[in-house]
Motif scaffolding. Structure first.
Motif, PDB file in Angstrom:
ATOM      1  N   ALA A 158       0.831  -1.210   0.000  1.00 14.64           N
ATOM      2  CA  ALA A 158       0.000   0.000   0.000  1.00 14.64           C
ATOM      3  C   ALA A 158       0.864   1.258   0.000  1.00 14.64           C
ATOM      4  O   ALA A 158       0.481   2.279  -0.572  1.00 14.64           O
ATOM      5  N   GLY A 190       1.807   1.623  -3.593  1.00 11.92           N
ATOM      6  CA  GLY A 190       0.574   1.895  -4.343  1.00 11.92           C
ATOM      7  C   GLY A 190       0.077   3.308  -4.089  1.00 11.92           C
ATOM      8  O   GLY A 190      -0.358   4.005  -5.012  1.00 11.92           O
ATOM      9  N   MET A 191       0.162   3.744  -2.854  1.00 15.08           N
ATOM     10  CA  MET A 191      -0.229   5.108  -2.505  1.00 15.08           C
ATOM     11  C   MET A 191       0.648   6.105  -3.247  1.00 15.08           C
ATOM     12  O   MET A 191       0.164   7.101  -3.803  1.00 15.08           O
ATOM     13  N   VAL A 213       2.200   5.719  -6.040  1.00 11.77           N
ATOM     14  CA  VAL A 213       1.846   5.731  -7.475  1.00 11.77           C
ATOM     15  C   VAL A 213       0.675   6.686  -7.702  1.00 11.77           C
ATOM     16  O   VAL A 213       0.700   7.533  -8.602  1.00 11.77           O
TER      17      VAL A 213
END
Lengths: 336, 342
Positions: A75, A78-79, A81
């Motif tokens: 995460a 992903g955050m 990105v």
């Protein structure tokens, strides 16, 4: 640097030395100061200042921009990105490079593919405290550049000096592409310079850090220092070793490598990572295919042993390439 | 933090309700007809790779798209044609992705459902399930840091994606940061061929909301009016600052995983149960009850025409040319060219 109490000052109040870690911290501080889109996200990076203190005092000085994350590597990346897609320049600190395997999917499949798929940039830096230190064992010692370099769409930097830690991190943050910044833990506290650099060598250029006429030793990160020590050892035997620091392993500066091999006719490529594939294999492959006629001896590689990284210092010292092992490998190529 | 089910509809202006109903109805029928066409194009050999349909999920998906507004962020997943169209993705872009048009947002580099348009706030999904939860959260964190207020992010997953670590990490992160995120779970009975009892052991996925510290709402995913209302309220709660919202819609995937899959493993009792209702049929009945059969028919006619026109237009567009590709995966590509390496 307006305020730099993260550094040691001499009695007269001027900076007497800057460590590799100070350089990383200072580069982040400068980026936070200069660019409002920069923020730092990672485990314990806030008030605590990071496991290695690479973000010491930054949360206090840049409120809301140095943010503690949950223990969620997937995460976290992903955050970043998403934040990068929205115009920010996130710096994600992994506590150890080894833990970034949990976030690999977001880095390799999401960050790395975004520009190719969408035409929109994904500017983010993944900072990886990398490499072995005594007693770190299998899960706090890894060098991850091989894996990240294999995937298109990512820049992989492996700075070996205080100057490069500072200037290359600043360049990494400013780049429009996702960058994996492999900073070596062994260099954090022990490698020092007199001051932060005032100028920079472009991040994608390899550098001859020690000139020599007899053999080229191509390496990067902490192994540069082992290679230079090995080169010193061979001086007494009448050999002059040229040491090339790749600095950035992806993209790879093949021209500087080939120019060096053209001078020396011999090649040893050294990496701290495992022997199957990787930057040292890529160097040998490129020289063999693009510079075959420059060679007077078969090119050689030297890497860590093909086992997990051992805990005990006795085992660890034998597992990784050291100046002694590099010197032995150099002799082998020299005597061919 | 309470888990609730769709209750009585709060009185709203009739005008607004009618407008939202029309947007949902049109998105549903446009999605259904476009996807039927995609299935035909696939069987005719005009689409390479695969075709993945959202048959039976149009109400839940479309309701999410209707509830969002310009400036919000939408991260659809596999079965969200209706949500995409409702949020404003042009039908042409869907076709461009499937047919590989060079004029589409993915330019033939990626296809089918892996499409998006960041300039429209639509994130292009990666195939790895659950991955978009943290990415939408990142967009929302960036907006917060930029002091842009009032934006909502909505992402869709299926019951299968809730088993991933990525889903867990992402929703936990969003909860910790109390982000304006709506996560819509289409509990459609199967993840590819795996039935939900092999996917998770809790009674209802909405029960997980409490564990994450987020609001949870269950809805009958076959009921367009209920979906419209529940999603509208969830998005508005998120917009008001009430933190992440987990909406779980119960329904059944009325097709295979993709058009290559006949879906024969789908249990027949499930098909004949309430969750097996076709939301499109329910929508028709609801329209009929309101005396609006003519509207429903005219929306269908409009959608049919739009599909035909879009297919004709996109079919004539150029496809990618490998000799014109720059083949750089990074923007720093030109820099690496100077160095003669890649």
């Amino acid at each position: 640097m307006g305020d730099a109490d993260g550094f040691r000052y001499g009695g007269l109040g001027f900076l007497v030395s800057v460590t590799y870690l100070d350089a990383i911290r200072s580069a982040q501080e400068k980026a936070l100061q200069d660019d409002p889109t920069v923020f730092i996200y990672g485990q314990d990076v806030g008030a605590f200042g990071g496991a290695f203190k690479a973000t010491k005092n930054l949360a206090k000085r840049y409120p809301g921009r140095v943010i503690d994350s949950p223990i969620s590597e997937d995460a976290m990346v992903g955050m970043a990105v998403g934040a990068a897609m929205e115009g920010m320049r996130p710096i994600v600190e992994m506590q150890f490079a080894d833990f970034s395997t949990v976030g690999l999917n977001q880095m390799l499949n999401h960050a790395a593919t975004t520009f190719w798929r969408t035409g929109k940039p994904c500017p983010m830096v993944l900072r990886l405290p990398s490499g072995g230190t005594p007693g770190s064992g299998p899960f706090h010692s890894q060098s991850m550049e091989t894996i990240y370099s294999h995937y298109p769409g990512i820049v992989v930097m492996t700075p070996a000096t205080v100057d490069d830690a500072y200037t290359m991190l600043l360049e990494a943050i400013a780049m429009p592409d996702p960058v994996v910044f492999c900073e070596h833990k062994l260099l954090y506290y022990h490698l020092k310079a007199d001051a932060l650099p005032k100028s920079a060598v472009p991040a994608f250029r390899a550098q001859v850090v020690r000139p020599g006429r007899d053999i080229t030793c191509v390496t990067y990160s902490a192994m540069v220092h082992e290679a230079v020590a090995a080169a010193q050892e061979l001086v007494g035997e009448g050999y002059e070793v040229e040491v090339v620091d790749l600095r950035t392993v992806k993209p790879l500066d093949t021209d500087t490598i080939l120019a060096s091999v053209a001078r020396t006719g011999r090649l040893l490529a050294v990496g701290e990572s495992w022997p199957w594939g990787g930057a040292s294999a890529e160097v040998v492959a490129r020289v063999a295919s693009e510079g075959f006629e420059l060679l007077d001896a078969p090119p050689k590689r030297l890497n860590a042993k093909d086992t997990p990284i051992p805990y005990h210092p006795n085992l660890w010292a034998a597992h990784r390439p050291t100046a002694v092992r590099i010197a032995a490998a150099l002799r082998e190529v020299l005597r061919y | 933090m309470a888990t609730r089910t769709a209750g009585a509809v709060a009185p709203r202006s009739e005008q607004e309700l009618l407008l939202r109903g029309e947007r949902l109805g049109r998105a549903m029928i446009r999605a259904r007809l476009l996807e039927e066409k995609l299935g035909s194009l696939y069987r005719a050999g005009r689409i390479v790779g695969g075709v993945y349909l959202g048959r039976g999920q149009e109400a839940l998906s479309g309701a999410g798209g209707v509830a969002l507004r310009k400036g919000d962020v939408f991260a659809p997943l596999i079965r969200d044609m209706a949500g995409r169209l409702a949020f404003g993705e042009p039908m042409e872009d869907a076709l461009r992705a499937y047919l590989g048009s060079r004029l589409g947002p993915m330019k033939g580099r990626d296809g089918n459902i892996h499409r998006g348009d960041l300039s429209r706030g639509i994130l292009p999904m990666i195939s790895h399930l659950g991955a978009m939860v943290s990415t939408v959260s990142g967009v929302l964190m960036a907006k917060r840091m930029k002091k842009e207020r009032g934006g909502v992010g909505l992402t869709c997953v299926g019951d299968g994606a809730t088993s991933t670590g990525s889903f867990h990490e992402g929703l936990n992160l969003a909860a910790v940061e109390r982000l304006p995120l709506v996560v819509v779970v289409a509990d459609n009975g199967y993840a590819y061929s795996t039935p939900r009892e092999r996917q998770f052991a809790c009674v209802d996925l909405v029960d997980r909301a409490k564990g994450y510290g987020v609001a949870g709402v269950a809805v009958d995913g076959t009921d367009p009016i209920a979906c419209g209302e529940v999603l509208h309220r969830a998005v508005e709660r998120a917009r008001r600052g009430e933190g992440p919202q987990l909406v779980v819609g119960t329904l059944l995937r009325l097709c295979g995983h993709g058009e290559h899959d006949d879906g024969l493993y789908i249990d027949s009792t499930m098909k004949s149960s309430g969750r097996g209702r076709d939301c499109m049929q329910v929508m028709g009945d609801q329209m009929k009850k309101m005396g609006r059969e003519k509207d429903w028919l005219s929306w269908r006619e409009d959608a049919f025409r739009e599909v035909e026109e879009a297919v004709a237009k996109v079919s004539a567009e150029p496809v990618p040319d490998p000799f014109e590709e720059d083949w750089w995966a990074t923007q720093m590509g030109s820099g690496t060219e100077v160095l003669g390496s890649s």
